[in-house]
Design an enzyme around this catalytic site. Sequence first.
Site, PDB file in Angstrom:
ATOM      1  CB  SER A 158      -0.901   0.015   1.229  1.00 42.57           C
ATOM      2  OG  SER A 158      -1.717  -1.121   1.235  1.00 42.57           O
ATOM      3  CG  ASP A 213     -10.519  -3.253   1.590  1.00 45.48           C
ATOM      4  OD1 ASP A 213     -10.508  -2.288   0.818  1.00 45.48           O
ATOM      5  OD2 ASP A 213     -10.006  -3.234   2.734  1.00 45.48           O
ATOM      6  CG  HIS A 236     -12.289   0.739   4.227  1.00 53.83           C
ATOM      7  ND1 HIS A 236     -11.728  -0.306   3.541  1.00 53.83           N
ATOM      8  CD2 HIS A 236     -11.424   1.031   5.243  1.00 53.83           C
ATOM      9  CE1 HIS A 236     -10.569  -0.620   4.087  1.00 53.83           C
ATOM     10  NE2 HIS A 236     -10.356   0.159   5.132  1.00 53.83           N
ATOM     11  CB  CYS A 244     -10.028   1.993   1.111  1.00 51.11           C
ATOM     12  SG  CYS A 244     -11.277   1.143   0.141  1.00 51.11           S
TER      13      CYS A 244
END
Lengths: 615, 373
Positions: free
Chosen positions: A326, A365, A371, A384
């Site tokens: 991420s 996810d 989310h 997210c």
Amino acid sequence: MSKREQLKDDFLESRLIRRRLVLAAIFTVILLGLVLGRLYVLQVVSYEHFSTLSDSNRIRIKALPPTRGLIFDRHGVVMANNLPTYRLEIVREQVTDLDATLQQLRQYVEYTDQDLKRFRQSSKRRRPFETIPLRLNLDDAEVARLAVNLHKFEGVEINARLTRNYPHGEHAVHALGYVGRVDERDLREVDEVEYAGTTHIGKLGLEKFYEHELHGSVGVQQVEVNANGRTLRVLSESPPIQGNNLHLTIDSSLQRVAEEAFADRNGAAVAIDPTNGEILALVSMPIFNPNLFVNGISYANYGALRDSPERPLFNRALSGQYPPGSTTKPFYGLAGLEARVNQKDDKTWCGGYYLLPNEERRYRDWKKEGHGHMNLNDAISQSCDVYFYDLAYRLGIDRMAEFMAQFGFGVKTGVDSTGERNGLLPSREWKRGHEGMPWFPGETLITGIGQGAFLVTPLQLANSTAAFSSRGTRYQPRLVKSVEKIPDYNRIDIASRVTGRYQLLKPKNWEHVHNAMVNVVHGLRGTAQGINRGMEYRTAGKTGTAQVFEIAQDEEYDEETVAEKLRDHALFVSYAPAEDPKIAVAVIVENGGSGSSVAAPIARQIMDAYLLEES
Amino acid sequence: MNQSLDSDSVSITRRILDALRLDPVLLSLLVILALFGSLVLYSATGSDQAAVLRQGTRILVAMMLLVAAANVPVRMLRKVSIWLYLGGVGLLVAVMFFGEVGKGAQRWLDLGFIRFQPSEILKLAVPMIVATYLADRVLPVGFKELVVSSVLVMIPVMLIARQPDLGTAILVGSAGFFVLFLAGVRWRIIISLGVLFSAMAPLLWKFALHDYQRKRILTLLDPESDPLGSGYHIIQSKIAIGSGGVYGKGWLNGTQSQLDFIPERSTDFIFSVFGEEFGFFGSVVLILIYLAIIFRGLYIAAHSNENFGRLLAGALSLTFFVYLFVNTGMVAGMLPVVGVPLPLISYGGTSMVTLMMGFGLIMSIRSAKRFLV
């Protein structure tokens, strides 16, 4: 020309050839006369001169190896110097029975078969009457034992020589590299004359990269010796010139803080000054003591280091390649804004998974229950996945790859050390070229969260983060700030080099992503808000988690049950102070689990140490 | 046993030599030189009997090849020269691709049972092909002949020079150009080539020479500048020769040589051992023996009854001279260090075989016309 068409006339031709033969004969006599004249000069006219020179071979030419340049950190702390150590050395020509001597020496000092092999190797390339080391680094007891018995051994000497030393031991080893004994392979890369008498050469890292600066140049000594080869007096000497000193960009105390912050975890951390590319700390854990390598590491010690599952010899910061996870999201977020695929406030519904049109597979996810409605700010600060699946789908792999390349992903940074690797930026061309396969839409999605084939080195990640923090200006990261030229001690700064400059289409776009990254640390629901307690400056950051193994469609990743070796890598990138970045950091903790709990605190300690102590 | 040899021995020996088509003068000079060489070699190898025996075997093998070459009729030589040349150039190309690297240069070809340097073949093949080509043309050579011959010479020379083996390239090149010289290339061409070469020298210096070759030439001008590198050879060699004085230190008594100060002392630098142990006097004698061999070769060339023989025998004798001059010049510090052995004395078999076969060819040319000695 017409004369030439005549018939052959053997009489004329034979007369021609004979004339030439006579000429040639005269020529040979003249030239050989010259040789004899030269010999006359040497042997009759200058006889006295040469006779004195040759008399009992009194003149020896000795190579004087230069002292290796010193290495300092950015504040002048000595990182590498040279200490006198005692060596057992042998002059082959003065030893009548080498094997017997070697055998007898065993009574007083130990040496391994490896030492012996080295000794024989280096005796091949030495000129006559030069000393050849048999054992390096004798301890006091050995020196004492030998000194008492030295009279029994003709041609055996104990000499004190300067040897490379790393005063802080394992500290900063992966930034510095180390030197080792010169071997045949090294000699092929250097001027053998310059290395006559040199026993050590840079093998890895800075020590190897800056070998040409650090080595210095060889000196020559003409000495007169007695019949036993002992030096009586020095006839002439041109002293060696010490190698140049290096002043590093590394901050030794910051480096130490970073190393200690890892405790017993493995991984890497790189801190860079985003305003010029200077590397402030370069950590790869675990570390090892480079002094072991200087005097020839024993097989047992080397085996232990090489075979350790922790792989201490592996320089993770430059050579380790990890999925960035991420930590790529801010870059993709910016790419989306710049390409006008997304607006800052566009919302995406995250229900825990994402479906491609006409495909069954669920792209999950990390948060199973989803989310909810996400805008760019939420999607970055809460990390997210679904938002970025959707963004990646709409951007497409070509635009993604092109954008990421401008921040240095997929190419070497060009750091001044050895062993750096490329990482891997997935693209259509890469896949066709390396795997001969077409690109699948699903791959675009997982590339959009920094997984799949995507790989970065910690240095690359830190440098890309630094480039982001300075709104697109990317420097070539470097470890050396200046070279101190010997003998006049002029410090020549190495200029910083810009390797890429991304032009923002709209400066506001960058501000949006930047604010989202600040929220990662300072926002209420930011994934790294755990590190903001008591922070005296503002930080922009991004957590990341890189999968080590793939979870099947219907399985759940559970940190508790997964063996430590297979646990996710924890990542964190950050820069601070957010308003005017002075340091950019990338931290990767192998098998650390989540980025927020393990990697981010290490980054905080590094930033604290640098920003708070600097002021 | 000795009784029967007494009165008839001269004529019996003569008859045997005649039957083998050998030249008694040249042969005895070569034998004297080989014996002399073995003595020097014994000293240069540090009294290594095995090495001297190995060298003796090589001399014997080379002598047998000499006898074989002497018995090849001249018209056969002219026929095979083209094939020898083409084969040699082909092998040189093969070396470029499959050759073994020894001491930093790619020279050797390994055929499984034997390892050899194809460049040696060209030392004979080049003068043979040029002599064959020019023998039937009108002399002195015209422009076209000059160009064709130069191309024939330069192809192998270039191939050898880039191995790199400057010494052999010089020998092959000079063998070819000696044929041209004897065939009467006009003086103005020789002079203009000389001028052209001197004009191009700076270019050659910059582009054609390897770093180590440039260094050797610079070292020659000022050996003290590089005492740890190539200057060491020259300094030590000069000390050895100079300390020999007029009569030398005596056989096996050369301190420089015996104490291993001279590099390559049994091969390229063997003359410095000789100079140290036998002095100026010995050097004069040795060079006179060499000169006698060269003159005998030139004499045979002058008395041959056809151009092929005149050109080939002359060129081979002069190439032998180049060996001697380049080697002694190098050892005495007059010429740069190039790998050319002292002919028939330096340790090693390759040049020995080629040289002896060359003398075999000269003897074959001599017996083609049975003139009296």
